[in-house]
Design a protein around this motif. Structure first.
Motif, PDB file in Angstrom:
ATOM      1  N   ALA B 253     -20.731 106.917 139.575  1.00 23.40           N
ATOM      2  CA  ALA B 253     -21.438 106.220 138.492  1.00 23.40           C
ATOM      3  C   ALA B 253     -22.835 106.798 138.310  1.00 23.40           C
ATOM      4  O   ALA B 253     -23.449 107.276 139.275  1.00 23.40           O
ATOM      5  N   LYS B 254     -23.315 106.761 137.076  1.00 21.91           N
ATOM      6  CA  LYS B 254     -24.695 107.184 136.813  1.00 21.91           C
ATOM      7  C   LYS B 254     -25.591 105.997 137.124  1.00 21.91           C
ATOM      8  O   LYS B 254     -26.000 105.245 136.240  1.00 21.91           O
ATOM      9  N   ALA B 255     -25.870 105.788 138.377  1.00 24.72           N
ATOM     10  CA  ALA B 255     -26.710 104.678 138.815  1.00 24.72           C
ATOM     11  C   ALA B 255     -27.233 105.019 140.195  1.00 24.72           C
ATOM     12  O   ALA B 255     -26.688 105.886 140.884  1.00 24.72           O
ATOM     13  N   ALA B 256     -28.278 104.326 140.595  1.00 24.25           N
ATOM     14  CA  ALA B 256     -28.883 104.602 141.894  1.00 24.25           C
ATOM     15  C   ALA B 256     -27.935 104.188 143.018  1.00 24.25           C
ATOM     16  O   ALA B 256     -27.124 103.285 142.864  1.00 24.25           O
ATOM     17  N   ALA B 257     -28.067 104.862 144.155  1.00 28.14           N
ATOM     18  CA  ALA B 257     -27.300 104.466 145.336  1.00 28.14           C
ATOM     19  C   ALA B 257     -27.770 103.094 145.819  1.00 28.14           C
ATOM     20  O   ALA B 257     -28.934 102.730 145.668  1.00 28.14           O
ATOM     21  N   ILE B 258     -26.826 102.334 146.370  1.00 30.08           N
ATOM     22  CA  ILE B 258     -27.150 101.024 146.936  1.00 30.08           C
ATOM     23  C   ILE B 258     -27.145 101.197 148.445  1.00 30.08           C
ATOM     24  O   ILE B 258     -26.091 101.289 149.066  1.00 30.08           O
ATOM     25  N   THR B 259     -28.324 101.255 149.023  1.00 29.79           N
ATOM     26  CA  THR B 259     -28.386 101.582 150.448  1.00 29.79           C
ATOM     27  C   THR B 259     -28.730 100.375 151.307  1.00 29.79           C
ATOM     28  O   THR B 259     -28.794 100.479 152.530  1.00 29.79           O
ATOM     29  N   ASP B 260     -28.915  99.237 150.664  1.00 27.58           N
ATOM     30  CA  ASP B 260     -29.288  98.036 151.424  1.00 27.58           C
ATOM     31  C   ASP B 260     -28.560  96.838 150.815  1.00 27.58           C
ATOM     32  O   ASP B 260     -28.777  96.488 149.654  1.00 27.58           O
ATOM     33  N   ALA B 261     -27.694  96.223 151.603  1.00 28.90           N
ATOM     34  CA  ALA B 261     -26.919  95.089 151.097  1.00 28.90           C
ATOM     35  C   ALA B 261     -27.830  93.931 150.693  1.00 28.90           C
ATOM     36  O   ALA B 261     -27.458  93.103 149.858  1.00 28.90           O
ATOM     37  N   GLY B 262     -29.029  93.865 151.279  1.00 28.65           N
ATOM     38  CA  GLY B 262     -29.920  92.752 150.990  1.00 28.65           C
ATOM     39  C   GLY B 262     -30.824  92.968 149.782  1.00 28.65           C
ATOM     40  O   GLY B 262     -31.532  92.056 149.353  1.00 28.65           O
ATOM     41  N   SER B 263     -30.817  94.180 149.212  1.00 30.99           N
ATOM     42  CA  SER B 263     -31.657  94.449 148.038  1.00 30.99           C
ATOM     43  C   SER B 263     -31.094  93.725 146.819  1.00 30.99           C
ATOM     44  O   SER B 263     -29.984  93.199 146.845  1.00 30.99           O
ATOM     45  N   ALA B 264     -31.879  93.704 145.721  1.00 37.41           N
ATOM     46  CA  ALA B 264     -31.406  93.056 144.493  1.00 37.41           C
ATOM     47  C   ALA B 264     -30.109  93.710 144.017  1.00 37.41           C
ATOM     48  O   ALA B 264     -29.136  93.030 143.676  1.00 37.41           O
ATOM     49  N   ASP B 265     -30.078  95.056 144.016  1.00 34.92           N
ATOM     50  CA  ASP B 265     -28.856  95.757 143.626  1.00 34.92           C
ATOM     51  C   ASP B 265     -27.704  95.418 144.575  1.00 34.92           C
ATOM     52  O   ASP B 265     -26.565  95.183 144.155  1.00 34.92           O
ATOM     53  N   GLY B 266     -28.028  95.412 145.859  1.00 35.71           N
ATOM     54  CA  GLY B 266     -26.995  95.119 146.861  1.00 35.71           C
ATOM     55  C   GLY B 266     -26.413  93.731 146.661  1.00 35.71           C
ATOM     56  O   GLY B 266     -25.196  93.526 146.716  1.00 35.71           O
ATOM     57  N   GLN B 267     -27.276  92.763 146.398  1.00 35.59           N
ATOM     58  CA  GLN B 267     -26.798  91.391 146.203  1.00 35.59           C
ATOM     59  C   GLN B 267     -25.973  91.266 144.926  1.00 35.59           C
ATOM     60  O   GLN B 267     -24.957  90.567 144.901  1.00 35.59           O
ATOM     61  N   ALA B 268     -26.426  91.948 143.876  1.00 35.12           N
ATOM     62  CA  ALA B 268     -25.670  91.890 142.617  1.00 35.12           C
ATOM     63  C   ALA B 268     -24.287  92.497 142.800  1.00 35.12           C
ATOM     64  O   ALA B 268     -23.271  91.941 142.356  1.00 35.12           O
ATOM     65  N   PHE B 269     -24.239  93.646 143.504  1.00 30.30           N
ATOM     66  CA  PHE B 269     -22.956  94.292 143.716  1.00 30.30           C
ATOM     67  C   PHE B 269     -22.056  93.430 144.597  1.00 30.30           C
ATOM     68  O   PHE B 269     -20.867  93.238 144.329  1.00 30.30           O
ATOM     69  N   SER B 270     -22.640  92.871 145.656  1.00 33.94           N
ATOM     70  CA  SER B 270     -21.858  92.054 146.589  1.00 33.94           C
ATOM     71  C   SER B 270     -21.266  90.833 145.881  1.00 33.94           C
ATOM     72  O   SER B 270     -20.111  90.446 146.125  1.00 33.94           O
ATOM     73  N   THR B 271     -22.047  90.239 144.990  1.00 33.94           N
ATOM     74  CA  THR B 271     -21.555  89.079 144.244  1.00 33.94           C
ATOM     75  C   THR B 271     -20.380  89.468 143.340  1.00 33.94           C
ATOM     76  O   THR B 271     -19.367  88.766 143.266  1.00 33.94           O
ATOM     77  N   ALA B 272     -20.524  90.638 142.683  1.00 36.00           N
ATOM     78  CA  ALA B 272     -19.429  91.095 141.826  1.00 36.00           C
ATOM     79  C   ALA B 272     -18.190  91.433 142.648  1.00 36.00           C
ATOM     80  O   ALA B 272     -17.056  91.111 142.275  1.00 36.00           O
ATOM     81  N   LEU B 273     -18.413  92.083 143.790  1.00 36.27           N
ATOM     82  CA  LEU B 273     -17.305  92.414 144.692  1.00 36.27           C
ATOM     83  C   LEU B 273     -16.598  91.146 145.153  1.00 36.27           C
ATOM     84  O   LEU B 273     -15.361  91.054 145.164  1.00 36.27           O
ATOM     85  N   ALA B 274     -17.394  90.133 145.525  1.00 41.87           N
ATOM     86  CA  ALA B 274     -16.812  88.863 145.967  1.00 41.87           C
ATOM     87  C   ALA B 274     -15.954  88.257 144.861  1.00 41.87           C
ATOM     88  O   ALA B 274     -14.886  87.693 145.125  1.00 41.87           O
ATOM     89  N   GLY B 275     -16.416  88.397 143.624  1.00 39.53           N
ATOM     90  CA  GLY B 275     -15.647  87.858 142.500  1.00 39.53           C
ATOM     91  C   GLY B 275     -14.294  88.538 142.354  1.00 39.53           C
ATOM     92  O   GLY B 275     -13.266  87.884 142.140  1.00 39.53           O
ATOM     93  N   VAL B 276     -14.275  89.859 142.489  1.00 41.85           N
ATOM     94  CA  VAL B 276     -13.008  90.604 142.408  1.00 41.85           C
ATOM     95  C   VAL B 276     -12.101  90.221 143.576  1.00 41.85           C
ATOM     96  O   VAL B 276     -10.898  89.997 143.412  1.00 41.85           O
ATOM     97  N   MET B 277     -12.677  90.121 144.759  1.00 41.59           N
ATOM     98  CA  MET B 277     -11.885  89.762 145.939  1.00 41.59           C
ATOM     99  C   MET B 277     -11.296  88.357 145.795  1.00 41.59           C
ATOM    100  O   MET B 277     -10.131  88.114 146.114  1.00 41.59           O
ATOM    101  N   ARG B 278     -12.097  87.412 145.288  1.00 43.36           N
ATOM    102  CA  ARG B 278     -11.629  86.034 145.130  1.00 43.36           C
ATOM    103  C   ARG B 278     -10.506  85.972 144.096  1.00 43.36           C
ATOM    104  O   ARG B 278      -9.486  85.309 144.295  1.00 43.36           O
ATOM    105  N   ASP B 279     -10.700  86.710 143.009  1.00 42.36           N
ATOM    106  CA  ASP B 279      -9.696  86.735 141.939  1.00 42.36           C
ATOM    107  C   ASP B 279      -8.363  87.262 142.471  1.00 42.36           C
ATOM    108  O   ASP B 279      -7.288  86.648 142.272  1.00 42.36           O
TER     109      ASP B 279
END
Lengths: 417, 417
Positions: B253-279
């Motif tokens: 993807a043309k986007a910055a690497a997510i190197t910290d799960a606790g960062s804003a990007d990391g949290q946003a990605f984790s939330t989206a991932l959780a949504g896919v996993m739950r679905d």
């Protein structure tokens, strides 16, 4: 009480056994109309002065008021010389009934104490039936005087019927043991697992002996034997709010007191007691909801007994194993999966699995001469033995279960509707 | 693949979702004839150089050879720059197959490594189907070159079908998240629980993203979300020998690497991932064997999260609760009993139980205005919510399950016969 659409289990014993009279124990059964009409739904047992008591109860954190009351009374001890009593109703579990439940227990046990002249602290009660509905205690207390007038040493068979909910047969077992100075007798009754209305998922067990046993010895023998008997059966993995086992020793036999569980007399008595407990426990499984197969699961070679128990119960509770048995399918792969999910130590490459005398898999793989036809033929028998050897240590446990059939769904999905 | 007598689950989504292309991931499906005839039974995924991997696997002690192999490879790490691949067959679980199982895994992953030019240590495999029968690895390795020639970024829907055993519908879910420097996409597929042949009781899940995530961060996000998603579903309490979830991040993807799960990007990605996993997890339940009701069990007020999970799963696995739901019976007493047997801390007199928005019991007793008719009407809906508040602390967990029906017995008792 078997309804027309609830025929006696195909796994039932041929008949109710002849139970010996236990000197010092007298029984009565009566109809209070708690829920059922036209049948006895209350049993009363009076126990002579000198009777010692022991008990084992459900570990459910939502256990019924009568269970909490009985546990408190047994913990408090009380005066063996004062006699004792047990009162049990079917049709209502008096569980999850809050303070009303506590006052119902107080009313029923109080009525029995008054009528028999024994201390309230020596009257234990059980209730089995629907959860969450207030128990009409007055209907029970009203018939207590009549029950007292009908108490009889030979009334145990009628008592076994009064505590049935939707069991398809009454359950009894007995033993006689020679100890120093004479012979002692053990007689027990049980209800459970034959439920059309499975809110009534209670197992109640009452065992009586004329042996002389101090309460701590009696309790020790009960505790020593419970894991390999009543804790080794399962019908559907759903633990009740109301399971109770009460063991009473009247001390009326012409034999020496058994004051040490480890003595020769103590061991002989404990072995006989274990036999009665195992017999009653197996009868509960034979009356399992919808059961058509009686299944013994023998686990050996576990790291310890706790692991063996865990593996055996994981198999005995597995819906996939139980439906395969119902379908007479020699699906031993499901046994492998149940071992794997148990949480016990297991090494795939040491595992051996057998049905009856046939070893189907050994060292983590199907045996070279695996015979599907022979395995399938074995599954058509009504009584099956599944063996699992973990190849790790000396831990062993045998448990008993039944199959999972359409009738289980019928019984449990149709209740209340 | 739904057979004629295995109609699509009434709880299935209306259609398979449009999954986004994940740059760097390409898919192919083919027919190796492992067991099924006339349908695709192998999927191959190639993952571009730079892809990081994370995984979660069954904890069964009898887990399949492919699971042990994948776990060892992920633990060893390996070179992200080398690319990676996933190969999956349906029809045979390659479980409890001893050394033959290990050599079958080596043959299949070796064929893929050779054809794609990636190291063998970066090729993960899964197998789903019958336990205990040797896997015909040659049939799979023979079609690998053809699969490689057909790899396509849009092939994920066909891949989702190839991994079905007796699922009644293919399962997919996706999400898109804005992170620093651009948007990243997540696409996942799963199989499981729609089994006519429940030796195939495997759940397989593959989730792909074009985000850039170092492997440890990817694994952390997977581990953070697994308990509340895939570990929070149950159909029948029988854990498989072969459950596997693999998460791959291609970094295209043309986007910055997510190197910290606790960062804003990391949290946003984790939330989206959780949504896919739950679905995906909920879709597995919606395809549960014989399911006619989708049931959410919400537990709050537990002493801690572990206790909340224990109570929720005790309810979700209770045959008595599940048969009551099948029978549309508002039998909340069985929920009480399931709380009681869970082993979690519970105080009968603080317990509240609800169906949907209706509170049925509070403070250990049925509410004064309990309305049986309203509760029964609620039970007739296809999607139900059961709520339990333990009144003890802040521990909460929501899990999902289905009802236990005659069809479950049919599916599982009739297999192999």
């Amino acid at each position: 009480m078997a309804k027309a659409d609830n025929p006696v289990s195909p796994l039932a014993p041929a008949r109710f056994p002849d139970l010996p009279v236990i000197d010092g124990a007298a029984f009565a059964a009566g109809a209070a109309g708690v829920k059922y009409k036209g049948r006895a739904d209350v049993m009363l047992v009076s126990l002579a002065p000198g009777t010692t008591l022991a008990g084992a109860f459900t570990r459910s954190s939502t256990r019924a008021a009568c269970i909490l009351d009985a546990q408190a009374k047994l913990a408090a001890g009380g005066d063996d010389a004062a006699g004792a009593a047990i009162v049990v109703n079917s049709g209502n579990a008096n569980a999850f009934t809050g303070r009303l439940g506590e006052s119902a227990v107080a009313e029923v046990t109080g009525a029995v104490a008054a009528a028999l002249g024994v201390p309230g602290g020596r009257v234990l009660s059980s209730s089995t039936g629907v959860i969450g509905e207030p128990l009409p205690a007055d209907r029970i207390s009203e018939i207590v005087p009549a029950l007292v007038s009908e108490l009889s040493p030979g009334g145990i068979a009628a008592a076994a019927r009064a505590i049935m909910t939707t069991d398809t047969f009454p359950k009894g077992a007995a033993a006689e043991v020679a100890v120093t100075g004479g012979r002692v007798r053990i007689a027990g009754i049980a209800k459970g697992s034959g439920m059309i209305a499975p809110d009534m998922a209670t197992m109640l067990v009452y065992i009586f002996t004329d042996a002389t046993l101090p309460a701590p010895v009696l309790q020790q023998m009960l505790s020593d034997n419970i894991d390999a008997t009543f804790n080794a059966i399962t019908v559907d993995s759903d633990t009740s709010t109301s399971d109770a086992l009460v063991l009473a020793a009247t001390g009326r036999a012409k034999a020496a007191a058994i004051t040490d569980a480890g003595s020769a007399d103590g061991q002989a008595f404990s072995t006989a007691l274990a036999g009665v407990m195992r017999d009653l426990a197996q009868q509960v499984v034979r009356d399992g909801e919808g059961a058509t197969k009686f299944v013994e699961v023998r686990v050996t070679g576990a790291a310890d007994v706790a692991d063996a128990h865990r593996v055996a119960m994981s198999i005995a509770n597995s819906p996939l194993v139980k439906t395969a048995i119902a379908g007479e399918d020699a699906n031993w792969g499901r046994v492998v999966a149940a071992v794997g999910k148990s949480g016990a130590k297991a090494d795939r490459d040491r595992l051996a699995i057998g049905f009856g005398d046939m070893i189907l898999a050994r060292d983590g793989f199907r045996v070279p001469d695996y015979d599907e036809a022979a395995a399938s033929a074995y599954m058509r028998q009504p009584e099956l033995v599944l063996t699992v050897d973990l190849g790790l240590g000396d831990g062993a446990r045998t448990v008993w279960t039944c199959d999972l059939t359409h009738r289980y769904i019928d019984i449990n999905a149709d209740y209340r509707s």
